[in-house]
Design a protein around this motif. Structure first.
Motif, PDB file in Angstrom:
ATOM      1  N   ASN A  89       1.082 111.073  15.087  1.00  0.00           N
ATOM      2  CA  ASN A  89       2.299 110.505  15.404  1.00  0.00           C
ATOM      3  C   ASN A  89       3.308 109.992  14.120  1.00  0.00           C
ATOM      4  O   ASN A  89       4.289 109.876  13.913  1.00  0.00           O
ATOM      5  N   THR A  90       2.315 109.680  13.008  1.00  0.00           N
ATOM      6  CA  THR A  90       3.019 109.519  11.605  1.00  0.00           C
ATOM      7  C   THR A  90       3.863 110.586  11.137  1.00  0.00           C
ATOM      8  O   THR A  90       4.972 110.402  10.681  1.00  0.00           O
ATOM      9  N   SER A 148       9.572 112.934  10.500  1.00  0.00           N
ATOM     10  CA  SER A 148      10.203 114.269  10.587  1.00  0.00           C
ATOM     11  C   SER A 148      11.838 114.076  10.761  1.00  0.00           C
ATOM     12  O   SER A 148      12.480 112.835  10.702  1.00  0.00           O
ATOM     13  N   ASP A 149      12.283 115.162  11.447  1.00  0.00           N
ATOM     14  CA  ASP A 149      13.813 115.119  11.476  1.00  0.00           C
ATOM     15  C   ASP A 149      14.038 114.451  12.914  1.00  0.00           C
ATOM     16  O   ASP A 149      13.410 113.868  13.753  1.00  0.00           O
ATOM     17  N   TYR A 150      15.214 114.245  13.221  1.00  0.00           N
ATOM     18  CA  TYR A 150      15.850 113.244  14.395  1.00  0.00           C
ATOM     19  C   TYR A 150      15.271 113.910  15.846  1.00  0.00           C
ATOM     20  O   TYR A 150      15.131 113.008  16.630  1.00  0.00           O
ATOM     21  N   ALA A 151      15.305 115.222  15.936  1.00  0.00           N
ATOM     22  CA  ALA A 151      14.962 115.817  17.208  1.00  0.00           C
ATOM     23  C   ALA A 151      13.492 115.449  17.533  1.00  0.00           C
ATOM     24  O   ALA A 151      12.957 115.000  18.323  1.00  0.00           O
ATOM     25  N   THR A 152      12.547 115.608  16.453  1.00  0.00           N
ATOM     26  CA  THR A 152      11.249 115.278  16.579  1.00  0.00           C
ATOM     27  C   THR A 152      10.925 113.930  16.691  1.00  0.00           C
ATOM     28  O   THR A 152      10.054 113.470  17.764  1.00  0.00           O
ATOM     29  N   VAL A 153      11.559 112.947  16.104  1.00  0.00           N
ATOM     30  CA  VAL A 153      11.512 111.384  16.189  1.00  0.00           C
ATOM     31  C   VAL A 153      11.892 111.005  17.644  1.00  0.00           C
ATOM     32  O   VAL A 153      11.233 110.347  18.293  1.00  0.00           O
ATOM     33  N   ALA A 154      13.106 111.756  18.179  1.00  0.00           N
ATOM     34  CA  ALA A 154      13.662 111.385  19.414  1.00  0.00           C
ATOM     35  C   ALA A 154      12.657 111.879  20.547  1.00  0.00           C
ATOM     36  O   ALA A 154      12.418 111.018  21.745  1.00  0.00           O
ATOM     37  N   LYS A 155      11.908 112.875  20.464  1.00  0.00           N
ATOM     38  CA  LYS A 155      11.211 113.397  21.409  1.00  0.00           C
ATOM     39  C   LYS A 155      10.008 112.323  21.679  1.00  0.00           C
ATOM     40  O   LYS A 155       9.489 112.239  22.773  1.00  0.00           O
TER      41      LYS A 155
END
Length: 450
Positions: free
Chosen positions: A227-228, A233-240
């Motif tokens: 999770n860390t 990471s990038d926006y898409a990864t964080v958003a998911k």
């Protein structure tokens, strides 16, 4: 005898559907809202910045600065600022409706449209700006329920607080009972499989059920690392990642979180009707409230903190406690100690405001409170861009005590900027948008004579 606030409007006065004017604002409520908003950031900042179970290394380390900072914030602020904000939100229901209704106007459709737009703002805050701890969505939904009780006598609304606290404890117990049973089943199956047996279908389901609990609430070490990495990471990864958590709390587990803010909103309505928030109590009543609040609330919260210190120093100890305790009775303390302490905090603030001390500073806090929606969303924007991977990437980088340096910087920024903005504009930018959408008409925003 407690006085009631008179918000009625003479029948001869023509009342239009329009936002509360500057002349009709109540400074003490704006000040308390501003304090609550800034205080909430103290509780939110770890979720923006720290990995899960971040406090384990220092939870029982008395020589660690992190321990004492966490202890102070837990005792003095944890839950209290959100409680105060909820109470002020309840008072805001009356501020929005009473004069209009006294003039014979129905506010139901207008109010529900207002709350519907707050829900939309909350969804955007959670799923676009990526704040998994968003409260705008839940306040919008729960505010629709609280609206139905706005005309109930204040003594009945206040009586609802202990009843809802008990209900909340009961719902928490049901949640805990289900999790505990899954834990006991998991331990039993792991014991059965010690001889390297292949798990059957029933055992596989038990293991899978506990794995879901781990992923949602009690991540293991590998989960935390994964999770860390996602948060950095990038926006898409964080958003998911964030959107799944936000969706679960906004829909899957939403029923578990209704009782607490609803009770506090109802208490806020009662306290507003009694004149507590508007400074209509006698000084000795505020002082007595302060003495009772601190005299009873502080021992309760200190005992609660001590109990956690002894029984929940780490995850392993928490599991042992769960396996051995069908009911965690100490949890009943929480709703009562926070009400006692938030009433004491609010009484202190009102007494200081009435004394005239630091009036310029309190005027700045009032401006922060007047722009609460804008400032709340600003918290999200600043913190996500500072900590998340698509921003400055400070997630899981700073010591616990260091993250509060950013909190202080945000406080200073908003205390300075809010009154400057309101010198030239009637509303904060998001407040203006919210009001324009509520009344379905562009509201004037720029002052002609700042």
């Amino acid at each position: 005898m407690m006085e009631s606030v008179n918000l009625t409007t003479p029948k001869t006065e023509k009342v239009f559907f329009s936002p509360v004017s500057q002349l009709n604002r109540i400074d003490s409520i704006d000040i308390l809202r501003g304090i609550a908003l800034l205080g909430i950031l103290l509780m939110n900042i770890p979720a923006f910045s720290m990995p899960q179970r971040f406090s384990e290394p220092f939870r029982t380390d008395l020589e660690s600065l992190n321990f004492w900072v966490r202890g102070f914030i837990t005792v003095v602020f944890e839950g209290k600022m959100r409680a105060l904000f909820s109470m002020i939100f309840g008072a805001g229901i009356l501020l929005f409706t009473t004069k209009k209704e006294a003039a014979g106007k129905s506010t139901t459709f207008l109010y529900y449209r207002r709350m519907a737009w707050l829900v939309v703002f909350g969804l955007a805050d959670a799923h676009l700006l990526l704040w998994e701890g968003d409260i705008l969505y839940s306040y919008g939904v729960i505010g629709m329920i609280a609206f139905l009780f706005r005309k109930v006598k204040p003594q009945y609304l206040a009586l609802g607080v202990p009843l809802v606290a008990i209900l909340d404890f009961g719902m928490g117990y049901m949640f805990y009972k289900d999790m505990r049973q899954k834990r006991l089943d998991y331990v039993r199956v792991k014991t059965e499989l010690l001889s390297n047996k292949t798990p059957d279908a029933t055992q596989k389901k038990v293991l899978a059920d506990w794995r879901e609990v781990e992923k949602d609430f009690i991540p293991n070490e590998q989960d935390i690392k994964d999770n860390t990495k996602k948060m950095k990471s990038d926006y898409a990864t964080v958003a998911k990642k964030i959107r799944k958590t936000s969706f679960d709390w906004q829909f899957k587990y939403f029923m578990y979180g209704i009782a607490d803010p609803l009770a506090l909103m109802l208490l806020g309505i009662a306290l507003f009707k009694w004149g507590f928030f508007t400074g209509q109590w006698k000084k000795k009543q505020y002082k007595l409230t302060m003495l009772i609040g601190y005299g009873v609330g502080l021992p309760l919260v200190l005992y609660d903190f001590y109990y956690s210190f002894i029984h929940f120093p780490n995850l392993a100890a928490s599991f042992v406690h769960m396996e051995n305790n069908p009911v965690v009775w100490v949890n009943i303390i929480y709703p009562f100690q926070r009400i006692l302490l938030v009433m004491a905090h609010a009484s202190v603030v009102i007494l200081i405001v009435q004394s005239g001390v630091a009036q310029k500073f309190f005027n700045r806090l009032a401006a922060v409170g007047q722009m609460a929606l804008t400032n709340y969303v600003m918290h999200t924007i600043i913190c996500t861009l500072f900590f998340f991977g698509y921003g400055l990437n400070y997630y899981a980088t700073l010591e616990y005590y260091q993250i509060f340096y950013l909190v202080f910087c945000i406080w200073i920024l908003q205390i300075i900027i809010s009154p400057i903005w309101l010198r030239y504009f009637y509303f904060g930018p998001l407040e203006w948008l919210w009001r324009s959408l509520t009344y379905w008409k562009f509201q004037p925003i720029r002052k002609t004579n700042p």
